[in-house]
Write an enzyme that holds these catalytic residues in place. Sequence first.
Site: not given
Length: 436
Positions: A327-329
Amino acid sequence: MPAGLVISAPASGVGKTTLTLALARAWRHRGLNVQCFKSGPDYIDPAFHAAATGRASVNVDSWAMDRGTIAHLVSRGADADVVLAEGSMGLFDGVAARGVSGTGATADIAEMLGWPVVLVIDPSGQAQTAAAIAAGLRDYRAGLRLAGVVLNRVASPRHEDLVRRALNDSGIAVFGALPRHAEISLPKRHLGLVQAEEQAEIGKLIDEAARFVAAHVDLDAVLRSAAGWSPQPTTNALNVTPPGQRIALARDAAFSFVYPHMLEAWRAAGAEISTFSPLADEGPDASANVCWLPGGYPELHAGKIAANARFRSGLRAFAETRPVHGECGGYMVLGTALTDADGVCHEMTGLLGLETSFAKRRMHLGYRLATLAAPMPGHQAGARLRGHEFHYSTILAQPDTPLAVVHDATGAVIAETGSRRGQATGTFFHLIAEDR
């Protein structure tokens, strides 16, 4: 019976978090059990709440969650003496289009739970106008009750007197006035507050804030203004399918943004979670059947991540036979390369073709509704996932098959579709809930 309050304000940056933490710690010093919640999708504040109260805090979100889910989450406050819900942005600020049970505004939660609102008002650069703002917020929406206000960053006793008189004339209680006191300000970072787990002195900061607020705010009057609250018994679970039975979860300073209620829901559904630290050059638990890389600050540790060969090789080996999701990073680390703010390009794990850069910062912020084009851990193709995206990276390349069709809260299609390749999947948004 617990007493419930919502801490809100006309805008962001006025002092909601500081007041919430200070009240929670001050009442805890008095022997009260305090439970906090965060209205909206901010995933950093709950960790600060937990530091102040000694009890886990979770997000409640009217755009992403139905009423039953919200009732289920807040029921954890049934054994507390005081329950505080910290708002986000201004009291009525949400998205234009209604979500599951509201627009994501703090006012939705206040009305839904029947808890009065304490407003934090910063009267800098004004005097009587502060009363007009408070009165406007009080009267804007039927169904809300304003308990009173706490003034923050008051310039002088004369300034305080002018504002107090105007508020009293408007029939609005003033619980206290805080003079400017920079020493209790929490440190900032590019994504907002520094995470509580990174701030070694957070306990001292909260204690100082509690002493300061107790000296200037009538804590008894604030407590009397709270509404008695009897949580309704609920059989509604979070209806979250864990991504696997045994989950290897990356967890350290680079991988720390995951909603607490998601982890609790996974455990409640019978999943086991083992953590590992990519920054310590650890790979995922070989006995796990899925690996999950949350968001965080990988751009601040990109050089170390790139150099940690055992982590990278372990993750690649894991992904040959089992699903890995970021997720994201975490999604960025699953990619091919990440360019940091200084323009230095770092090789990532290469499980996906994503290339991102922080050299030219551009904010991506908002709710996301994703319809999966293919399965991802815990969710089938066609599932509608609600989440929130907040980062400053720029996509340089996203060549893999899109994972989902993603819309923002207005219904507009966005480019951050997520990706899938083999056993690896990733999204830019942080998952909050699945539509049922």
